[in-house]
Every structure is written in C-alpha cells, then in structure tokens.
Design a protein around this motif. Structure first.
Motif, PDB file in Angstrom:
ATOM      1  N   ASP A 282       0.804  -1.228   0.000  1.00  0.00           N
ATOM      2  CA  ASP A 282       0.000   0.000   0.000  1.00  0.00           C
ATOM      3  C   ASP A 282       0.835   1.276   0.000  1.00  0.00           C
ATOM      4  OD1 ASP A 282      -2.521  -1.100  -0.069  1.00  0.00           O
ATOM      5  OD2 ASP A 282      -2.640  -1.358   2.092  1.00  0.00           O
ATOM      6  N   MET A 283       2.150   1.148   0.115  1.00  0.00           N
ATOM      7  CA  MET A 283       3.001   2.340   0.190  1.00  0.00           C
ATOM      8  C   MET A 283       3.121   2.980  -1.185  1.00  0.00           C
ATOM      9  SD  MET A 283       6.079   1.370   2.786  1.00  0.00           S
ATOM     10  CE  MET A 283       5.755   0.510   4.323  1.00  0.00           C
ATOM     11  N   GLN A 284       2.833   4.258  -1.229  1.00  0.00           N
ATOM     12  CA  GLN A 284       2.904   4.990  -2.494  1.00  0.00           C
ATOM     13  C   GLN A 284       4.183   5.819  -2.554  1.00  0.00           C
ATOM     14  OE1 GLN A 284      -0.834   7.064  -3.410  1.00  0.00           O
ATOM     15  NE2 GLN A 284      -1.813   5.819  -1.836  1.00  0.00           N
ATOM     16  N   ASP A 285       4.703   5.989  -3.774  1.00  0.00           N
ATOM     17  CA  ASP A 285       5.891   6.814  -4.013  1.00  0.00           C
ATOM     18  C   ASP A 285       7.120   6.341  -3.233  1.00  0.00           C
ATOM     19  OD1 ASP A 285       4.477   8.511  -5.749  1.00  0.00           O
ATOM     20  OD2 ASP A 285       3.669   9.629  -4.050  1.00  0.00           O
ATOM     21  N   ILE A 286       7.199   5.013  -3.019  1.00  0.00           N
ATOM     22  CA  ILE A 286       8.416   4.409  -2.466  1.00  0.00           C
ATOM     23  C   ILE A 286       9.033   3.575  -3.587  1.00  0.00           C
ATOM     24  CG2 ILE A 286       9.372   2.762  -0.801  1.00  0.00           C
ATOM     25  CD1 ILE A 286       8.453   4.990   0.822  1.00  0.00           C
ATOM     26  N   GLU A 287      10.343   3.750  -3.829  1.00  0.00           N
ATOM     27  CA  GLU A 287      11.002   3.043  -4.923  1.00  0.00           C
ATOM     28  C   GLU A 287      10.826   1.533  -4.794  1.00  0.00           C
ATOM     29  OE1 GLU A 287      15.078   4.079  -5.508  1.00  0.00           O
ATOM     30  OE2 GLU A 287      14.677   6.222  -5.315  1.00  0.00           O
ATOM     31  N   GLN A 288      10.653   0.866  -5.945  1.00  0.00           N
ATOM     32  CA  GLN A 288      10.410  -0.570  -5.967  1.00  0.00           C
ATOM     33  C   GLN A 288      11.554  -1.353  -5.334  1.00  0.00           C
ATOM     34  OE1 GLN A 288       7.323  -1.406  -6.954  1.00  0.00           O
ATOM     35  NE2 GLN A 288       7.803  -3.397  -6.083  1.00  0.00           N
TER      36      GLN A 288
END
Length: 475
Positions: A282-288
């Motif tokens: 669910d974390m958004q804008d965190i690098e893959q």
C-alpha cells in the motif's frame, strides 16, 4: 594507479585480515583504495573524514605494523579523503593527510576543519568524542514487552519482536516491518524490542529514530556536504529502528541513501526494524527496489484489538496507575471503543480525570458521556482487508470467492462494491486497491467505481446494497 602501490597495500591487507574480525575488515578496509607509492609513503583513498577518523582511532597500530613490514621503519601513510560532491561537480574533493602514527604529526595539526581541536565523531546527533563513543539509543524505557499485552490482534508481531530481541540480526525476520493503523502500538513495540535488545545484548549499538528526523538529518548532511559521514554513521549501528517509514514517500534522495544504509546493515548481519501505517503493497511513491527489501524479512500487522484484549489493556493500565474501577465500567468502555489502544487508554484517563476533578463517582452514566465524546470525535480507519470481509459476509461468500476470476454476476458486483468502498474509505491508490482485491489493475478499479455509481442511481436493489454496507462499515 601504480601496481607497486597496489601490491604493497594488498600485502598489508593480507596481514590485517588475519588480525581483525571479518566483519570489521569488510566494513573498514575493503572500501579503501591504494592510490600511489612515493618513496616510503603509501597514499590510500578513504570514503570520508569520518572513515579516516575511525581508522586512526581504532586501527592505527595494525596499519603501522603492516606498513612497517612492507616499507621499513621509515614508512609513512597518507590518507586521501574522497568526498562525494552532492552539488554536481564531477571532480572529487580530496585532502591529503599524513597519518598521525608519526610522532611529528599531532591530531590537531591535521588539515581538516574540525569544530574543535580534537577529532570529533561525525554524528547526526552531535555526540562528541570519538574515544569510547556512546551513541544514545533514543529509546523510551517505559515502552516494554511487559506492558505490551498480547492478543490475537498482535500475537505475530509481538512474537517476532521477542525473537528479534533474543537474536538481533540472526533470525529470518530481517527486516522486521510492523504495520497497522494509528494508535495500535507500533511505536511501543518498536521501542520494546530495542529496550529488550539493550538489556540482553548491552554490547550492541541500538538506535531509534523517526523517518522524519532521519530525512532532516540527511538534508542537513547534503547542505554541509558531508553525506558520506552521515552514511558511515548509520552503517556502524547494530540495530536500527526507523519509525513511520512511510514518511520517506516521494523523497527520492532520502530513499536512495537509506537504500545504501539498509544494504550495508543487512549484508553485515545487522538488524533493521521498521514501522509503517500501511503494508508495503500500500506504500505509495516508495522506490520498488526499497519495497522489495522491506519484503525480505517479515511484515507483521497490528490489527484492532478484540474485546478480551481491550479489557486486558484497560485492567493493566488501571493497575499500573494504582486505580480501581468497577468491572462493568471497564467492560462498557472496552465494548464501545474499538478503534485503537490510544483512544481506549485516553477514555479511561478522561474518566478518571472527570471523577477526580469534579468529585464525581465513576458510574456507567459518566462512562457513557466520556465514551460518546470519544466515539463522536473519532473518524474510523478502515482497511481494505476489513472492507473485503464486510462485503463478503454481506453477500454470504468467503473472501477468496470475492477475489476469484469468476464472472458470475453477484460475485462481480460484490467485488466492484469492495473496490468502490476501498477507494472511498482509504487513502490507497487504485493500483494498490486492485492488487489487494484479486490482483486486478487500476483500470479495473476505476471501472468498478464508475459501475457502482451508475447502478446506485438506476438500480433500486443495488442502491440498497450500497446503503447496507455503508452502515456496516460506519459501525
């Protein structure tokens, strides 16, 4: 680079490797590069000023012995400090520093802009003195396992925390990511693990820090052009606890530096503990690449406590505060405040305060008044899992059926309703919602939301579905 310099340094490394711990060798000697050999002076390049200071403080004797073996009694060592230039200049910044293993050179004569005469540990917490360095853990001793009561809602996370505390860096729970909604005890559990590690392994360096403060320290290090010092400070921590890691969202520079710190710690068997208000998916804008590392260990969810756990929490709170309260009132509060532990304890504190300040007896009526205020002022946090469970129960099917690939009309509608409410009641992205509800893509979620809107205005029965589920989710 001169082959002679390299061969001399290789011989030195062979000697050093045989005389120090493998982990210390990997951390402090593998990054060093031999640059040149002039007469009896060997120049080596180190990543930062902090690195130089650490070598001089902890390994100067072994450096002197190894170099003397190779170059004789007149051997000299010159450090070249390569500073990573964060402002885009491609030319590396270097400073040549004669090693202080020569009596003619004093530490304060070294041409480095120290704040005072003696070398100082480049520590984001500004803890002076490199000798007998003691890094304050920033832990709160009041947060312990003893007052973190176990229940079905937190058993996995608590058990994993105890395992990590017993053997930091030595379990498969590395990193340990504890996630859940507000007020469920993430920070408490993270501190409890750190406190227990300090108790069982006093030799370990433990550090607790919020992701927000970590980010600010990183920004400061970039401004002062000592990013490498910042990295090397965090690389010497044995147990790193970062609270609210979702705060790194959208901060690419901080994510990049944390990625390198994380890799170093993990590769060297150090323990990383993270907390977040949401699961990695669910974390958004965190690098893959960072998210994939969060998934290497264990992600343990803290859920809303059940009734029995809520009663136990209240009894424990009252016992610690030395307050007695009738059992029926404890149960009334536990039955009516379900959202999180923080509000549960807050309600009891308010109840005691009202009784004490207004000299009123603690009664059910007083409890009702307090609870009503808490419930009214609380905006319920709903998870995607919870929405799927409510929708599945309503349509008398299990969650696996809801998420399945079947195109049966009533199952498709149930799935679309789950997606609709997930978009309406959570902050998750469309991609995240789709991923959790049957591994669909964001376009499917968007289509589902439009379908629910259309059917709600044209189909009376479908409108009743929406109204009924809305009531269930707002209870």
């Amino acid at each position: 680079m001169s082959e002679t310099a390299q061969s001399v340094w290789n011989n030195c490394l062979e000697f050093i490797k045989d005389n120090i711990q493998p982990q210390a060798y990997k951390t402090w000697f593998e990054p060093i590069k031999a640059v040149k050999l002039t007469d009896n002076a060997l120049s080596i390049q180190v990543p930062s000023k902090f690195f130089y200071e650490w070598l001089e403080e902890h390994y100067v004797k072994i450096l002197k012995v190894s170099l003397t073996k190779e170059l004789g009694e007149k051997a000299k060592l010159v450090y070249i400090i390569k500073m990573e230039n964060t402002y885009g200049n491609k030319q590396p910044f270097t400073e040549k520093i004669p090693s202080s293993n020569r009596t003619s050179v004093k530490a304060q004569d070294v041409d480095i802009p120290f704040n005072n005469k003696s070398p100082e540990l480049r520590n984001p917490f500004v803890i002076p003195g490199i000798r007998n360095v003691k890094i304050e853990s920033q832990l709160n001793p009041n947060y312990s396992f003893e007052n973190f009561l176990e229940g079905d809602s937190n058993r996995l996370a608590r058990s994993a925390g105890l395992a990590v505390a017993a053997k930091p860096g030595g379990t498969s729970f590395n990193p340990l990511l504890i996630f859940g909604g507000v007020g469920l005890g993430k920070t408490h559990l993270a501190h409890a693990i750190g406190v227990d590690i300090k108790d069982k392994h006093p030799e370990k360096t433990v550090l607790y820090i919020s992701a927000e403060k970590f980010t600010q320290q990183y920004i400061d290090s970039v401004k002062k052009n000592n990013r490498n010092d910042f990295i090397h400070f965090y690389q010497i921590i044995d147990v790193l606890i970062i609270d609210d890691v979702q705060f790194l969202s959208g901060k690419s520079g901080t994510q990049d530096v944390f990625f390198h710190i994380f890799n170093h710690l993990h590769q060297n068997g150090k323990q990383v503990i993270l907390t977040s208000d949401k699961a990695p998916v669910d974390m958004q804008d965190i690098e893959q690449r960072l998210l994939s590392r969060f998934k290497w260990g264990l992600s343990a969810e803290l859920q809303n406590p059940d009734f029995e756990t809520r009663v136990s929490i209240l009894r424990n709170k009252l016992y610690r505060d030395g307050v007695e309260m009738p059992e029926d009132i404890i149960e009334y509060v536990a039955k009516n405040i379900k959202s999180n532990v923080r509000e549960l304890e807050g309600a009891i504190i308010s109840l005691i305060a009202q009784s004490s300040f207004n000299k009123k007896e603690i009664t059910i009526d007083l409890a009702k008044t307090i609870v009503e205020k808490f419930v009214k002022n609380t905006k319920r946090e709903v998870s995607i899992d919870y929405i799927q469970k409510i929708v599945s129960d309503y349509f008398q099917m299990d969650v696996d059926t809801l998420q399945s690939k079947t195109r049966k009309r009533h199952i498709v509608q149930a799935r679309q309703l789950a997606m609709f409410f997930a978009k309406k009641l959570t902050k998750a992205s469309l991609a995240s919602i789709g991923s959790q509800i049957g591994k669909r893509d964001h376009a499917t979620v968007l289509h589902a939301c439009k379908t629910v809107d259309n059917l709600s205005s044209t189909d009376k029965q479908f409108r009743k579905y929406v109204e009924d589920i809305t009531k269930k989710l707002s209870v």
